[in-house]
Motif scaffolding. Sequence first.
Motif, PDB file in Angstrom:
ATOM      1  N   THR A  77      45.806  37.091  34.228  1.00  0.00           N
ATOM      2  CA  THR A  77      44.431  36.945  34.722  1.00  0.00           C
ATOM      3  C   THR A  77      44.404  36.880  36.244  1.00  0.00           C
ATOM      4  O   THR A  77      43.606  37.572  36.902  1.00  0.00           O
ATOM      5  CB  THR A  77      43.795  35.656  34.151  1.00  0.00           C
ATOM      6  N   GLU A  78      45.261  36.054  36.825  1.00  0.00           N
ATOM      7  CA  GLU A  78      45.278  35.892  38.280  1.00  0.00           C
ATOM      8  C   GLU A  78      45.743  37.164  38.981  1.00  0.00           C
ATOM      9  O   GLU A  78      45.258  37.493  40.068  1.00  0.00           O
ATOM     10  CB  GLU A  78      46.174  34.721  38.670  1.00  0.00           C
ATOM     11  N   LEU A  79      46.676  37.880  38.381  1.00  0.00           N
ATOM     12  CA  LEU A  79      47.119  39.139  38.982  1.00  0.00           C
ATOM     13  C   LEU A  79      45.976  40.152  39.023  1.00  0.00           C
ATOM     14  O   LEU A  79      45.783  40.847  40.027  1.00  0.00           O
ATOM     15  CB  LEU A  79      48.307  39.707  38.201  1.00  0.00           C
ATOM     16  N   ILE A  80      45.211  40.230  37.949  1.00  0.00           N
ATOM     17  CA  ILE A  80      44.053  41.138  37.927  1.00  0.00           C
ATOM     18  C   ILE A  80      43.045  40.730  39.003  1.00  0.00           C
ATOM     19  O   ILE A  80      42.527  41.576  39.742  1.00  0.00           O
ATOM     20  CB  ILE A  80      43.399  41.152  36.533  1.00  0.00           C
ATOM     21  N   HIS A  81      42.786  39.434  39.094  1.00  0.00           N
ATOM     22  CA  HIS A  81      41.857  38.942  40.112  1.00  0.00           C
ATOM     23  C   HIS A  81      42.348  39.301  41.516  1.00  0.00           C
ATOM     24  O   HIS A  81      41.574  39.795  42.355  1.00  0.00           O
ATOM     25  CB  HIS A  81      41.714  37.426  39.978  1.00  0.00           C
ATOM     26  N   ASN A  82      43.626  39.099  41.783  1.00  0.00           N
ATOM     27  CA  ASN A  82      44.157  39.378  43.115  1.00  0.00           C
ATOM     28  C   ASN A  82      44.182  40.867  43.422  1.00  0.00           C
ATOM     29  O   ASN A  82      43.940  41.265  44.565  1.00  0.00           O
ATOM     30  CB  ASN A  82      45.555  38.764  43.258  1.00  0.00           C
ATOM     31  N   ALA A  83      44.444  41.698  42.426  1.00  0.00           N
ATOM     32  CA  ALA A  83      44.359  43.145  42.634  1.00  0.00           C
ATOM     33  C   ALA A  83      42.946  43.547  43.028  1.00  0.00           C
ATOM     34  O   ALA A  83      42.749  44.387  43.922  1.00  0.00           O
ATOM     35  CB  ALA A  83      44.790  43.883  41.366  1.00  0.00           C
ATOM     36  N   SER A  84      41.954  42.920  42.389  1.00  0.00           N
ATOM     37  CA  SER A  84      40.559  43.237  42.717  1.00  0.00           C
ATOM     38  C   SER A  84      40.215  42.803  44.138  1.00  0.00           C
ATOM     39  O   SER A  84      39.445  43.476  44.836  1.00  0.00           O
ATOM     40  CB  SER A  84      39.608  42.587  41.709  1.00  0.00           C
ATOM     41  N   LEU A  85      40.792  41.683  44.592  1.00  0.00           N
ATOM     42  CA  LEU A  85      40.544  41.226  45.967  1.00  0.00           C
ATOM     43  C   LEU A  85      41.122  42.214  46.982  1.00  0.00           C
ATOM     44  O   LEU A  85      40.492  42.508  48.007  1.00  0.00           O
ATOM     45  CB  LEU A  85      41.163  39.844  46.187  1.00  0.00           C
ATOM     46  N   ILE A  86      42.314  42.713  46.700  1.00  0.00           N
ATOM     47  CA  ILE A  86      42.938  43.682  47.602  1.00  0.00           C
ATOM     48  C   ILE A  86      42.093  44.943  47.696  1.00  0.00           C
ATOM     49  O   ILE A  86      41.842  45.474  48.789  1.00  0.00           O
ATOM     50  CB  ILE A  86      44.368  44.014  47.126  1.00  0.00           C
ATOM     51  N   HIS A  87      41.620  45.417  46.567  1.00  0.00           N
ATOM     52  CA  HIS A  87      40.770  46.608  46.560  1.00  0.00           C
ATOM     53  C   HIS A  87      39.421  46.329  47.222  1.00  0.00           C
ATOM     54  O   HIS A  87      38.887  47.185  47.936  1.00  0.00           O
ATOM     55  CB  HIS A  87      40.568  47.111  45.126  1.00  0.00           C
ATOM     56  N   ASP A  88      38.866  45.129  47.003  1.00  0.00           N
ATOM     57  CA  ASP A  88      37.606  44.761  47.660  1.00  0.00           C
ATOM     58  C   ASP A  88      37.746  44.790  49.175  1.00  0.00           C
ATOM     59  O   ASP A  88      36.825  45.206  49.890  1.00  0.00           O
ATOM     60  CB  ASP A  88      37.157  43.357  47.224  1.00  0.00           C
ATOM     61  N   ASP A  89      38.876  44.302  49.673  1.00  0.00           N
ATOM     62  CA  ASP A  89      39.083  44.289  51.120  1.00  0.00           C
ATOM     63  C   ASP A  89      39.123  45.701  51.694  1.00  0.00           C
ATOM     64  O   ASP A  89      38.683  45.931  52.825  1.00  0.00           O
ATOM     65  CB  ASP A  89      40.377  43.542  51.464  1.00  0.00           C
ATOM     66  N   ILE A 143      38.832  44.919  32.956  1.00  0.00           N
ATOM     67  CA  ILE A 143      39.032  45.727  34.161  1.00  0.00           C
ATOM     68  C   ILE A 143      37.970  46.823  34.242  1.00  0.00           C
ATOM     69  O   ILE A 143      37.424  47.105  35.309  1.00  0.00           O
ATOM     70  CB  ILE A 143      40.453  46.328  34.178  1.00  0.00           C
ATOM     71  N   GLU A 144      37.658  47.408  33.086  1.00  0.00           N
ATOM     72  CA  GLU A 144      36.592  48.425  33.050  1.00  0.00           C
ATOM     73  C   GLU A 144      35.255  47.818  33.486  1.00  0.00           C
ATOM     74  O   GLU A 144      34.515  48.418  34.274  1.00  0.00           O
ATOM     75  CB  GLU A 144      36.466  49.003  31.641  1.00  0.00           C
ATOM     76  N   LYS A 145      34.945  46.611  32.996  1.00  0.00           N
ATOM     77  CA  LYS A 145      33.687  45.961  33.380  1.00  0.00           C
ATOM     78  C   LYS A 145      33.642  45.666  34.878  1.00  0.00           C
ATOM     79  O   LYS A 145      32.610  45.870  35.529  1.00  0.00           O
ATOM     80  CB  LYS A 145      33.514  44.662  32.592  1.00  0.00           C
ATOM     81  N   MET A 146      34.747  45.179  35.418  1.00  0.00           N
ATOM     82  CA  MET A 146      34.789  44.869  36.846  1.00  0.00           C
ATOM     83  C   MET A 146      34.561  46.122  37.689  1.00  0.00           C
ATOM     84  O   MET A 146      33.819  46.104  38.664  1.00  0.00           O
ATOM     85  CB  MET A 146      36.125  44.212  37.191  1.00  0.00           C
ATOM     86  N   CYS A 147      35.205  47.220  37.292  1.00  0.00           N
ATOM     87  CA  CYS A 147      35.029  48.477  38.017  1.00  0.00           C
ATOM     88  C   CYS A 147      33.594  48.992  37.882  1.00  0.00           C
ATOM     89  O   CYS A 147      32.984  49.455  38.857  1.00  0.00           O
ATOM     90  CB  CYS A 147      36.006  49.532  37.509  1.00  0.00           C
ATOM     91  N   THR A 148      33.047  48.883  36.664  1.00  0.00           N
ATOM     92  CA  THR A 148      31.670  49.323  36.436  1.00  0.00           C
ATOM     93  C   THR A 148      30.690  48.521  37.274  1.00  0.00           C
ATOM     94  O   THR A 148      29.714  49.068  37.826  1.00  0.00           O
ATOM     95  CB  THR A 148      31.306  49.199  34.944  1.00  0.00           C
ATOM     96  N   GLY A 149      30.936  47.215  37.399  1.00  0.00           N
ATOM     97  CA  GLY A 149      30.082  46.383  38.235  1.00  0.00           C
ATOM     98  C   GLY A 149      30.068  46.846  39.676  1.00  0.00           C
ATOM     99  O   GLY A 149      29.015  46.897  40.326  1.00  0.00           O
ATOM    100  N   GLU A 150      31.237  47.211  40.200  1.00  0.00           N
ATOM    101  CA  GLU A 150      31.322  47.717  41.571  1.00  0.00           C
ATOM    102  C   GLU A 150      30.610  49.064  41.711  1.00  0.00           C
ATOM    103  O   GLU A 150      29.913  49.320  42.690  1.00  0.00           O
ATOM    104  CB  GLU A 150      32.789  47.866  41.992  1.00  0.00           C
ATOM    105  N   ILE A 151      30.800  49.935  40.720  1.00  0.00           N
ATOM    106  CA  ILE A 151      30.167  51.255  40.760  1.00  0.00           C
ATOM    107  C   ILE A 151      28.647  51.114  40.738  1.00  0.00           C
ATOM    108  O   ILE A 151      27.929  51.731  41.546  1.00  0.00           O
ATOM    109  CB  ILE A 151      30.644  52.119  39.571  1.00  0.00           C
ATOM    110  N   GLU A 152      28.149  50.286  39.820  1.00  0.00           N
ATOM    111  CA  GLU A 152      26.697  50.109  39.709  1.00  0.00           C
ATOM    112  C   GLU A 152      26.126  49.476  40.968  1.00  0.00           C
ATOM    113  O   GLU A 152      25.023  49.836  41.410  1.00  0.00           O
ATOM    114  CB  GLU A 152      26.376  49.268  38.473  1.00  0.00           C
TER     115      GLU A 152
END
Length: 289
Positions: A77-89, A143-152
């Motif tokens: 869970t934390e690895l997924i969260h941290n990957a999303s932070l890196i991509h967000d930056d 992960i799909e939901k998180m990406c979809t949220g960013e796309i939307e």
Amino acid sequence: MSFDNSYEKICNEVKDELVKLNAELEKSVNGNTPLHSALRDFLRAPSKRIRPLVVFLYLKANNIAVSNVHIKLQTITELIHNASLIHDDVIDNGKLRRSNKTLNSAFNNRLAVIAGDYILAVTLGQLTEFNSPELIKIYSSVIEKMCTGEIEQNFLRYKITDIEKYIEKSYKKTGALFEAALQASLFLEGIPAENAEFAKLFGIAFQIRDDLLNITGQDKTKVSGDIQDGIYNAPVIFSGSPDNPSAGIEKTKSLLSNYIEKAKQKISNIENNRYKRAMTELLDILKNE
């Protein structure tokens, strides 16, 4: 008591589990390149670890022992969260994260994107160790939901939507990973997925609080950046204009209180114990900061 002091006190209830989690995170990154070293530093940097905290407290409140298997799941869970932070930056051209240079700032966007992808690849490898299609489904779906949220969010830029769309976005970007974290651990115990509703509501409340603090906190940099980038969150939606987000503060506070109460209802049937009290206190400090 300040938020940080209250939060530290709550974390002490599951201190041993969080120590084990941090050790697992550090072990997850192998390699000797400067980027691998920077990734390990990134994962070691002080962090709330709020998703595992919520899961560990919920399990212990329900008299479920937190095993090494649960800790491995929360590492994922934390690895997924941290990957999303890196991509967000990369997306936001962020310069600082946890008081350190972001990976895109220290290296470049190309390496930062690869670093985030690398962490996601590590999570896939760790997931296969469980030999469970259901767990793979839980985490691939989130992960799909998180990406979809960013796309939307991108396609809704400079548009003031209704509050329902805002809640949906908050769920996909934030609440879904809280939900998946608890759902995965409950799956190991044979407990139905709907019992993870508490974590979903907590995650949405956490996002509302974050958007509120962007208006009411001392650092106005993020809210200015969000508004300039056309990201209109609850305060702007309630105020009806990006020019005066402060006018939406009170209604946003009411929305936050509503989701906190909904989350409390989801744990109301749990027998009173120190871990349930810690969860309740955690919800209260979201509102009282």
